[in-house]
Design a protein around this motif. Structure first.
Motif, PDB file in Angstrom:
ATOM      1  N   UNK A   1      20.931  21.680   2.248  1.00 23.27           N
ATOM      2  CA  UNK A   1      19.725  21.480   1.443  1.00 23.27           C
ATOM      3  C   UNK A   1      19.796  20.158   0.691  1.00 23.27           C
ATOM      4  N   UNK A   2      18.775  19.322   0.916  1.00 24.00           N
ATOM      5  CA  UNK A   2      18.574  18.054   0.196  1.00 24.00           C
ATOM      6  C   UNK A   2      19.833  17.175   0.224  1.00 24.00           C
ATOM      7  N   UNK A   3      20.352  17.003   1.423  1.00 22.22           N
ATOM      8  CA  UNK A   3      21.581  16.218   1.613  1.00 22.22           C
ATOM      9  C   UNK A   3      21.277  14.719   1.523  1.00 22.22           C
ATOM     10  N   UNK A   4      22.153  14.042   0.786  1.00 18.53           N
ATOM     11  CA  UNK A   4      22.099  12.579   0.745  1.00 18.53           C
ATOM     12  C   UNK A   4      23.500  12.047   1.010  1.00 18.53           C
ATOM     13  N   UNK A   5      23.584  11.080   1.908  1.00 12.22           N
ATOM     14  CA  UNK A   5      24.868  10.450   2.231  1.00 12.22           C
ATOM     15  C   UNK A   5      24.659   8.950   2.271  1.00 12.22           C
ATOM     16  N   UNK A   6      25.464   8.247   1.495  1.00  6.03           N
ATOM     17  CA  UNK A   6      25.280   6.793   1.378  1.00  6.03           C
ATOM     18  C   UNK A   6      26.632   6.102   1.485  1.00  6.03           C
TER      19      UNK A   6
ATOM     20  N   UNK B   1      26.963  -0.073   2.530  1.00  5.63           N
ATOM     21  CA  UNK B   1      26.010  -0.987   3.156  1.00  5.63           C
ATOM     22  C   UNK B   1      24.694  -0.332   3.568  1.00  5.63           C
ATOM     23  N   UNK B   2      24.636   1.031   3.586  1.00  9.50           N
ATOM     24  CA  UNK B   2      23.406   1.677   4.057  1.00  9.50           C
ATOM     25  C   UNK B   2      23.375   3.142   3.643  1.00  9.50           C
ATOM     26  N   UNK B   3      22.167   3.682   3.649  1.00 12.59           N
ATOM     27  CA  UNK B   3      21.950   5.108   3.405  1.00 12.59           C
ATOM     28  C   UNK B   3      21.847   5.797   4.760  1.00 12.59           C
ATOM     29  N   UNK B   4      22.654   6.841   4.983  1.00  9.98           N
ATOM     30  CA  UNK B   4      22.647   7.574   6.242  1.00  9.98           C
ATOM     31  C   UNK B   4      21.619   8.704   6.205  1.00  9.98           C
ATOM     32  N   UNK B   5      21.673   9.557   5.169  1.00 10.40           N
ATOM     33  CA  UNK B   5      20.718  10.655   4.999  1.00 10.40           C
ATOM     34  C   UNK B   5      20.111  10.575   3.606  1.00 10.40           C
ATOM     35  N   UNK B   6      18.842  10.930   3.524  1.00  5.24           N
ATOM     36  CA  UNK B   6      18.156  10.923   2.236  1.00  5.24           C
ATOM     37  C   UNK B   6      17.273  12.164   2.148  1.00  5.24           C
ATOM     38  N   UNK B   7      17.680  13.129   1.326  1.00  6.01           N
ATOM     39  CA  UNK B   7      16.905  14.349   1.086  1.00  6.01           C
ATOM     40  C   UNK B   7      16.674  15.131   2.382  1.00  6.01           C
TER      41      UNK B   7
ATOM     42  N   UNK C   1      25.160  11.106  13.376  1.00 10.09           N
ATOM     43  CA  UNK C   1      25.304  12.384  14.079  1.00 10.09           C
ATOM     44  C   UNK C   1      26.648  13.049  13.748  1.00 10.09           C
ATOM     45  N   UNK C   2      27.730  12.290  13.857  1.00  8.04           N
ATOM     46  CA  UNK C   2      29.057  12.855  13.562  1.00  8.04           C
ATOM     47  C   UNK C   2      29.191  13.200  12.086  1.00  8.04           C
ATOM     48  N   UNK C   3      28.624  12.367  11.223  1.00 11.73           N
ATOM     49  CA  UNK C   3      28.660  12.656   9.779  1.00 11.73           C
ATOM     50  C   UNK C   3      27.943  13.961   9.480  1.00 11.73           C
ATOM     51  N   UNK C   4      26.830  14.215  10.171  1.00 10.57           N
ATOM     52  CA  UNK C   4      26.095  15.464   9.976  1.00 10.57           C
ATOM     53  C   UNK C   4      26.966  16.660  10.306  1.00 10.57           C
ATOM     54  N   UNK C   5      27.667  16.627  11.440  1.00  6.60           N
ATOM     55  CA  UNK C   5      28.518  17.742  11.825  1.00  6.60           C
ATOM     56  C   UNK C   5      29.653  17.947  10.818  1.00  6.60           C
TER      57      UNK C   5
ATOM     58  N   UNK D   1      32.056  15.630   2.218  1.00 12.66           N
ATOM     59  CA  UNK D   1      31.147  16.004   1.145  1.00 12.66           C
ATOM     60  C   UNK D   1      29.998  14.999   1.048  1.00 12.66           C
ATOM     61  N   UNK D   2      28.756  15.485   0.954  1.00 11.58           N
ATOM     62  CA  UNK D   2      27.630  14.562   0.767  1.00 11.58           C
ATOM     63  C   UNK D   2      27.629  14.023  -0.663  1.00 11.58           C
ATOM     64  N   UNK D   3      26.890  12.951  -0.893  1.00  6.98           N
ATOM     65  CA  UNK D   3      26.781  12.398  -2.242  1.00  6.98           C
ATOM     66  C   UNK D   3      25.947  13.299  -3.142  1.00  6.98           C
ATOM     67  N   UNK D   4      25.009  14.021  -2.542  1.00  4.53           N
ATOM     68  CA  UNK D   4      24.242  15.020  -3.293  1.00  4.53           C
ATOM     69  C   UNK D   4      23.730  16.061  -2.312  1.00  4.53           C
ATOM     70  N   UNK D   5      23.248  17.181  -2.848  1.00  2.00           N
ATOM     71  CA  UNK D   5      22.826  18.281  -2.003  1.00  2.00           C
ATOM     72  C   UNK D   5      23.962  19.277  -1.796  1.00  2.00           C
ATOM     73  N   UNK D   6      23.688  20.359  -1.075  1.00  2.00           N
ATOM     74  CA  UNK D   6      24.705  21.381  -0.884  1.00  2.00           C
ATOM     75  C   UNK D   6      24.566  22.029   0.486  1.00  2.00           C
TER      76      UNK D   6
END
Length: 626
Positions: free
Chosen positions: A8-13, A16-22, A43-47, A55-60
């Motif tokens: 839920x509401x995953x953010x990964x940064x 140099x770039x943002x991978x996932x946002x919300x 894709x691999x980061x998602x798995x 651990x994502x930067x935010x979300x759970x």
């Protein structure tokens, strides 16, 4: 549908770039999800996030209580001192794991050529990868995450893995999420697709073919922005509908909508024009292999291997009669070690025949894209712009004349990367640059040895689009079934050191291999192992030998091995029926005692049959081992 896992509401940064946002996604019972997207989009980061390994930067991420999760990571590392036996079955007694139909299937499907007591440190990278996959699949999981599971598997291995995953759970239980560039595999195992792009995850119904249709529709709606991608994916959809009969029979996307989208789309290749251009460039003679053979001397003390001649020589190829025609587009199949690379070496002139001869046409100019990137090491410090500037200033593709820069753009290089040093390119970018340098040399015979390494599905489609308009003779060795069917018009196989034409394509090859293994009594040993057939059949110390080695002789041995193979198949089917019966129990009205009693009787019958089959299987195994 019961919930298994959600993010839920995953953010990964990264810096140099943002991978996932919300990003919010969920996986439920019965989900079979394929994940596609460009390399580097996450894709691999998602798995890893879903599995709790990153651990994502935010979300759970939340998982249903009691859910078991197994993951195959690209960076899985097994202890070097551990044996294959310890890695796959742990400390369980042999009668425990040998009586489990699933474990037997996994061992035969992935590790048939390996010594069960060999240490992990003695294995190659590909073998270690297969052991990691076998260790994962031999255990029970509610949810399985696979990151590039088809790496190091041959065509048979990919087919085995797809079949295994399709029957691993009943229709409405278990969950699967798989990242792979193998599009045939995606279409076989996935019922929905997630595309990772531009910080989001976009869901699509159906497998790869359905995803292509929906993406064409999406691209059509945004034609002004994505016109180039739209045209490319329309071409991909046209091939899926027109050129792959095995796929068109699958109701994975709306046929009428697909036909409407490709109504004005020309055929993938103009075969007549390409043939005419190929003849004008090559003449009538290309490369002729005339009764060609290759043997290698066997060192003293290394005798006894399958395929070894009485005179102390190992036969790699024999009696090869192949007259390659101008404009021919041929795919070569065979297990690793069968002699495919040696065959290509004969065609390119890198390998000299030890019998027969190889005749080259006067105008033949051969280009080879091999699995190594050695030729890029000498120019690793040069910028991409400088490298391509040393070649010709224009290159003709079909009726178009393109600059090297335009060719690079067609292969997915943005303009900004023209100033990037070669050493700083990703693996996929280096692979594309390697292909471009081969093409800029303007060969009229192109040999591609495993060209799909490090390429995502978008780049594979771009490369195939480029090859569609390439006027020359094309020879491809690849374990990527989709690519073979997509860019070649016929297939051959290297079987028992000989070259065999396959009018029925990949399906015919898989049938031949199944018949060979059934006839030799080795069950499924070697399937997907990436080894030569002889290794799987002759290695008495292999994993297959650990459960079905034989000291019987003649007809008695063959009969026992045939019965053992039949019991193995029936046990797998019975196990599947037992799992389905348990699911029926859980879903049945618990107040219907009569119905529950009927289900219980059916289950007891299946369990009794399973016990009887396992007892017979163990008895046969002991006879064969004795």
């Amino acid at each position: 549908m019961a919930h298994l896992l959600g993010a839920e509401r995953i953010r990964l940064e990264y810096p140099t770039r943002v991978i996932f946002d919300d990003v919010t996604v969920g996986i439920g019972e019965g989900d079979r999800i394929g994940v596609v997207g460009r390399n580097g989009d996450g894709k691999s980061s998602l798995l890893r996030i879903l599995a709790g390994r990153q651990q994502p930067d935010s979300g759970q991420v939340t998982m249903r209580r009691g859910t078991t999760l197994g993951m195959l990571d690209q960076s899985d590392v097994l202890p070097s001192e551990q044996t294959i036996r310890e890695a796959v079955v742990g400390d369980r007694a042999e009668h425990e794991w040998a009586g489990d139909a699933r474990i037997r299937d996994v061992l035969a499907g992935l590790l048939g050529d390996l010594d069960f007591d060999a240490t992990i440190g003695s294995l190659s990278g590909g073998q270690r990868r297969r052991v990691s996959l076998a260790a994962l699949l031999s255990r029970d999981w509610d949810l399985v995450l696979l990151d590039e599971p088809t790496n190091h598997l041959d065509v048979e291995g990919v087919a085995w893995l797809a079949e295994h995953l399709k029957r691993r759970w009943s229709a409405n239980s278990g969950g699967l999420v798989v990242v792979t560039h193998d599009r045939w595999f995606l279409d076989e195992v996935s019922s929905s697709t997630w595309e990772v792009h531009d910080r989001v995850i976009e869901p699509f119904e159906g497998g790869y073919a359905a995803y292509v249709l929906q993406r064409v529709e999406r691209d059509r709606q945004a034609a002004a922005i994505e016109s180039k991608r739209q045209n490319l994916m329309r071409k991909e959809l046209a091939w899926l509908r027109r050129g792959a009969p095995a796929r068109t029979s699958k109701p994975k996307f709306r046929i009428d909508a697909a036909n409407e989208l490709i109504e004005n789309e020309p055929p993938v290749r103009d075969a007549v024009s390409l043939q005419r251009m190929a003849v004008s460039r090559l003449g009538k003679n290309v490369v002729d292999l005339l009764d060609a053979g290759v043997t290698y001397p066997v060192p003293a003390g290394a005798g006894g291997a399958a395929g070894e001649a009485a005179g102390g020589e190992r036969v790699i190829l024999r009696d090869i009669e192949w007259r390659i025609a101008p404009g021919e587009r041929t795919g070569i199949l065979g297990v690793n070690g069968a002699g495919k690379s040696t065959l290509l070496g004969l065609v390119s002139g890198a390998v000299q025949p030890t019998s027969g001869r190889v005749k080259f046409g006067k105008t033949v100019k051969i280009g080879v894209l091999d699995q190594r990137l050695a030729e890029l090491e000498a120019i690793s410090g040069d910028k991409v712009r400088e490298v391509i500037g040393r070649y010709r200033t224009a290159y003709r593709v079909g009726d178009q004349e393109l600059s090297p820069g335009q060719l690079l753009e067609r292969l997915g290089f943005p303009t900004a990367q023209l100033s990037t040093p070669v050493r700083d390119l990703s693996g996929g970018q280096k692979r594309r640059l390697q292909l471009l340098l081969v093409l800029l040399d303007e060969p009229n015979v192109l040999i591609l040895d495993e060209p799909t390494n490090d390429l995502d599905t978008d780049m594979l489609a771009a490369m195939e689009d480029l090859l569609d308009s390439w006027p020359g003779t094309l020879l491809v060795v690849s374990h990527d079934r989709y690519l073979l069917e997509r860019v070649t018009d016929q297939q051959f196989a290297v079987l028992d050191a000989r070259l065999r034409h396959l009018p029925g394509g990949v399906e015919e090859y898989l049938k031949i291999r199944r018949d060979q293994q059934s006839g030799s009594g080795s069950g499924s040993a070697g399937t997907g192992s990436g080894s030569s057939g002889s290794a799987g059949a002759s290695g008495s110390g292999g994993v297959a030998g650990a459960v079905a080695a034989s000291s019987l002789a003649g007809a008695e041995r063959r009969a026992a091995e045939k019965e053992l193979a039949a019991i193995t198949r029936r046990l797998a089917k019975v196990d599947e029926l037992v799992r389905a019966q348990h699911t029926a129990f859980a879903e049945h009205d618990q107040s219907d005692y009569e119905g529950l009693g009927t289900l219980q009787t059916q289950l007891a019958t299946l369990e009794a049959e399973s016990a009887e089959l396992e007892e017979r299987w163990l008895g046969l195994s002991e006879q064969l081992e004795g």
